[in-house]
Design a protein around this motif. Structure first.
Motif, PDB file in Angstrom:
ATOM      1  N   MET A 158       0.829  -1.209   0.000  1.00 43.98           N
ATOM      2  CA  MET A 158       0.000   0.000   0.000  1.00 43.98           C
ATOM      3  C   MET A 158       0.863   1.259   0.000  1.00 43.98           C
ATOM      4  O   MET A 158       0.526   2.253  -0.656  1.00 43.98           O
ATOM      5  CB  MET A 158      -0.948  -0.018   1.198  1.00 43.98           C
ATOM      6  N   LYS A 159       1.958   1.237   0.749  1.00 43.39           N
ATOM      7  CA  LYS A 159       2.840   2.403   0.770  1.00 43.39           C
ATOM      8  C   LYS A 159       3.489   2.624  -0.587  1.00 43.39           C
ATOM      9  O   LYS A 159       3.581   3.770  -1.071  1.00 43.39           O
ATOM     10  CB  LYS A 159       3.910   2.229   1.852  1.00 43.39           C
ATOM     11  N   MET A 160       3.945   1.562  -1.242  1.00 42.22           N
ATOM     12  CA  MET A 160       4.593   1.720  -2.536  1.00 42.22           C
ATOM     13  C   MET A 160       3.618   2.219  -3.596  1.00 42.22           C
ATOM     14  O   MET A 160       3.944   3.115  -4.389  1.00 42.22           O
ATOM     15  CB  MET A 160       5.238   0.396  -2.971  1.00 42.22           C
ATOM     16  N   LEU A 161       2.396   1.689  -3.614  1.00 38.82           N
ATOM     17  CA  LEU A 161       1.411   2.133  -4.597  1.00 38.82           C
ATOM     18  C   LEU A 161       0.959   3.566  -4.316  1.00 38.82           C
ATOM     19  O   LEU A 161       0.790   4.374  -5.232  1.00 38.82           O
ATOM     20  CB  LEU A 161       0.216   1.182  -4.610  1.00 38.82           C
ATOM     21  N   SER A 162       0.768   3.881  -3.045  1.00 44.33           N
ATOM     22  CA  SER A 162       0.362   5.233  -2.676  1.00 44.33           C
ATOM     23  C   SER A 162       1.443   6.254  -3.035  1.00 44.33           C
ATOM     24  O   SER A 162       1.153   7.339  -3.553  1.00 44.33           O
ATOM     25  CB  SER A 162       0.053   5.302  -1.177  1.00 44.33           C
ATOM     26  N   ASN A 163       2.703   5.883  -2.779  1.00 51.04           N
ATOM     27  CA  ASN A 163       3.797   6.789  -3.105  1.00 51.04           C
ATOM     28  C   ASN A 163       3.997   6.927  -4.607  1.00 51.04           C
ATOM     29  O   ASN A 163       4.443   7.978  -5.087  1.00 51.04           O
ATOM     30  CB  ASN A 163       5.090   6.313  -2.437  1.00 51.04           C
ATOM     31  N   LEU A 164       3.665   5.881  -5.361  1.00 49.59           N
ATOM     32  CA  LEU A 164       3.716   5.989  -6.822  1.00 49.59           C
ATOM     33  C   LEU A 164       2.653   6.979  -7.299  1.00 49.59           C
ATOM     34  O   LEU A 164       2.911   7.787  -8.204  1.00 49.59           O
ATOM     35  CB  LEU A 164       3.492   4.614  -7.458  1.00 49.59           C
ATOM     36  N   GLU A 165       1.485   6.913  -6.715  1.00 46.53           N
ATOM     37  CA  GLU A 165       0.431   7.868  -7.066  1.00 46.53           C
ATOM     38  C   GLU A 165       0.872   9.303  -6.759  1.00 46.53           C
ATOM     39  O   GLU A 165       0.630  10.220  -7.549  1.00 46.53           O
ATOM     40  CB  GLU A 165      -0.848   7.520  -6.300  1.00 46.53           C
ATOM     41  N   ASN A 166       1.530   9.493  -5.623  1.00 47.58           N
ATOM     42  CA  ASN A 166       2.038  10.831  -5.283  1.00 47.58           C
ATOM     43  C   ASN A 166       3.088  11.293  -6.286  1.00 47.58           C
ATOM     44  O   ASN A 166       3.099  12.457  -6.705  1.00 47.58           O
ATOM     45  CB  ASN A 166       2.637  10.825  -3.877  1.00 47.58           C
ATOM     46  N   SER A 167       3.972  10.372  -6.655  1.00 51.69           N
ATOM     47  CA  SER A 167       5.036  10.714  -7.601  1.00 51.69           C
ATOM     48  C   SER A 167       4.467  11.145  -8.950  1.00 51.69           C
ATOM     49  O   SER A 167       4.959  12.083  -9.574  1.00 51.69           O
ATOM     50  CB  SER A 167       5.977   9.519  -7.787  1.00 51.69           C
ATOM     51  N   PHE A 168       3.415  10.454  -9.392  1.00 49.05           N
ATOM     52  CA  PHE A 168       2.814  10.737 -10.695  1.00 49.05           C
ATOM     53  C   PHE A 168       1.721  11.796 -10.613  1.00 49.05           C
ATOM     54  O   PHE A 168       1.050  12.066 -11.597  1.00 49.05           O
ATOM     55  CB  PHE A 168       2.233   9.449 -11.285  1.00 49.05           C
ATOM     56  N   LYS A 169       1.526  12.354  -9.404  1.00 52.12           N
ATOM     57  CA  LYS A 169       0.490  13.386  -9.192  1.00 52.12           C
ATOM     58  C   LYS A 169      -0.895  12.868  -9.566  1.00 52.12           C
ATOM     59  O   LYS A 169      -1.703  13.571 -10.219  1.00 52.12           O
ATOM     60  CB  LYS A 169       0.842  14.653  -9.969  1.00 52.12           C
ATOM     61  N   LEU A 170      -1.182  11.632  -9.157  1.00 50.63           N
ATOM     62  CA  LEU A 170      -2.491  11.019  -9.361  1.00 50.63           C
ATOM     63  C   LEU A 170      -3.298  11.108  -8.079  1.00 50.63           C
ATOM     64  O   LEU A 170      -2.764  11.349  -6.992  1.00 50.63           O
ATOM     65  CB  LEU A 170      -2.328   9.552  -9.775  1.00 50.63           C
TER      66      LEU A 170
END
Length: 364
Positions: A158-170
């Motif tokens: 969950m942390k990795m997917l959530s942080n990917l969303e933050n990185s991509f501004k999703l």
């Protein structure tokens, strides 16, 4: 026994006796395999610690980081939220980007689209991705590699997917809610943060990039001796194989010990601690966290010489100043794609080229 000095055993079962032994991996297993053998100097190089960094002077022993690898599938429909972000990095209408280096999120390092990377028939309904964490994240959430607790797995995913969303501004949930399958793996003994730089190679004609104890007929090859990359490991093994063949062909001309390469000096004299080499920090591993990365698909990478002291360099077209993580001119430690090493012509041409027909981009 005709010089057969190594016996391969698993429990009480013997798989035969051999003249030579090659250790081609690192970490706790390699350390344990050699811990009870008489090759003490050789074994001393296999002792390992695990950390996302090393001191500026390189540290006293091999240091490996730990990285989480998350492979996941998302529903594609017309295009997933990830592919829409990636398409903005592509050249015009070309779908030519499949790997992204992430620099705006400290817990992540790389996202690669497996569906685009492999040239086989695609399932239009799904996209497959591999997401790599940073070494600091891997250390913070490290668990038993072969038996990660379910609650830890859920937290890491969950942390990795959530942080990917933050990185991509999703929006939160854009990626995680579209995942239909996933597999999490802790890469416990991942990338070497330092490499063994031997000064004893000058005694054997400048040969380096591997370790060989001619007295006991045991050698080591790997990215921790030459460069933190797939190409570094491959080239290290090739050099060791060439040296061992040469040893067997010309062993009657020299004494056994004169064929040894890269062994440390274990004498008690404090002045000799770095007499035959030292561990030096790998700048490319410290900067990327995942080893040496080619700056472009057409880049050439040049392997180090024994005097380069761990400096990473990459060259475009084989000349000029080192690019990417390296500094300075001339030869240096390169990336996961090859480098120019010692020796000339034929099998000793140590330059490798990245032949990818697609490229990578950076998110920052």
């Amino acid at each position: 026994d005709g010089g057969l000095q190594w016996e391969l055993r698993a429990g009480n079962k013997s798989f035969g006796k051999f003249h030579n032994l090659v250790i081609s991996h690192n970490g706790k297993c390699a350390d344990r395999i050699m811990s009870r053998t008489p090759a003490k100097a050789f074994h001393s190089l296999l002792r390992t610690k695990f950390a996302p960094y090393v001191p500026q002077w390189g540290g006293r022993e091999m240091t490996l980081n730990s990285i989480y690898s998350l492979v996941f599938a998302v529903k594609s429909d017309d295009a997933s939220p990830i592919s829409k972000v990636v398409s903005n990095l592509c050249n015009q209408d070309k779908n030519d980007v499949y790997t992204i280096m992430i620099k705006n999120e400290p817990t992540l390092r790389l996202l690669s689209c497996n569906s685009l990377k492999h040239h086989h028939a695609q399932n239009p309904n799904f996209e497959i991705y591999t997401l790599l964490s940073s070494p600091i994240f891997g250390k913070q959430f490290k668990g038993p590699q072969e038996n990660l607790p379910l609650d830890l797995q859920e937290k890491v995913v969950m942390k990795m997917l959530s942080n990917l969303e933050n990185s991509f501004k999703l929006e939160q949930g854009d990626v995680s809610n579209s995942v239909v399958d996933l597999k999490l793996q802790l890469w416990g003994a991942a990338v070497p943060m330092n490499t063994w730089s031997s000064s004893s190679s000058s005694n054997v004609g400048g040969v380096d990039g591997f370790v060989y104890d001619a007295t006991y007929g045991v050698g080591a090859a790997g990215d921790w001796i030459l460069d933190p990359s797939i190409a570094g490991a491959w080239e290290s093994g090739r050099r060791l194989a060439d040296w061992m063949l040469k040893h067997h062909e010309e062993s009657d001309k020299k004494k056994g010990g004169e064929w040894s390469v890269g062994l440390p000096d274990l004498t008690n004299n404090s002045n000799n601690k770095e007499k035959n080499g030292k561990f030096v920090p790998s700048r490319v591993a410290l900067e990327s966290g995942i080893g040496s990365i080619p700056p472009s698909p057409n880049s050439t990478f040049e392997f180090p010489t024994s005097s380069d002291d761990g400096q990473s360099q990459r060259r475009q077209g084989g000349g000029g100043r080192g690019r990417g993580g390296g500094q300075g001119r001339g030869r240096g430690r390169g990336g996961r794609g090859g480098r120019n090493g010692r020796g000339g012509g034929g099998r000793n041409s140590n330059r490798a080229r990245s032949n990818n027909d697609r490229t990578s981009q950076t998110v920052s």
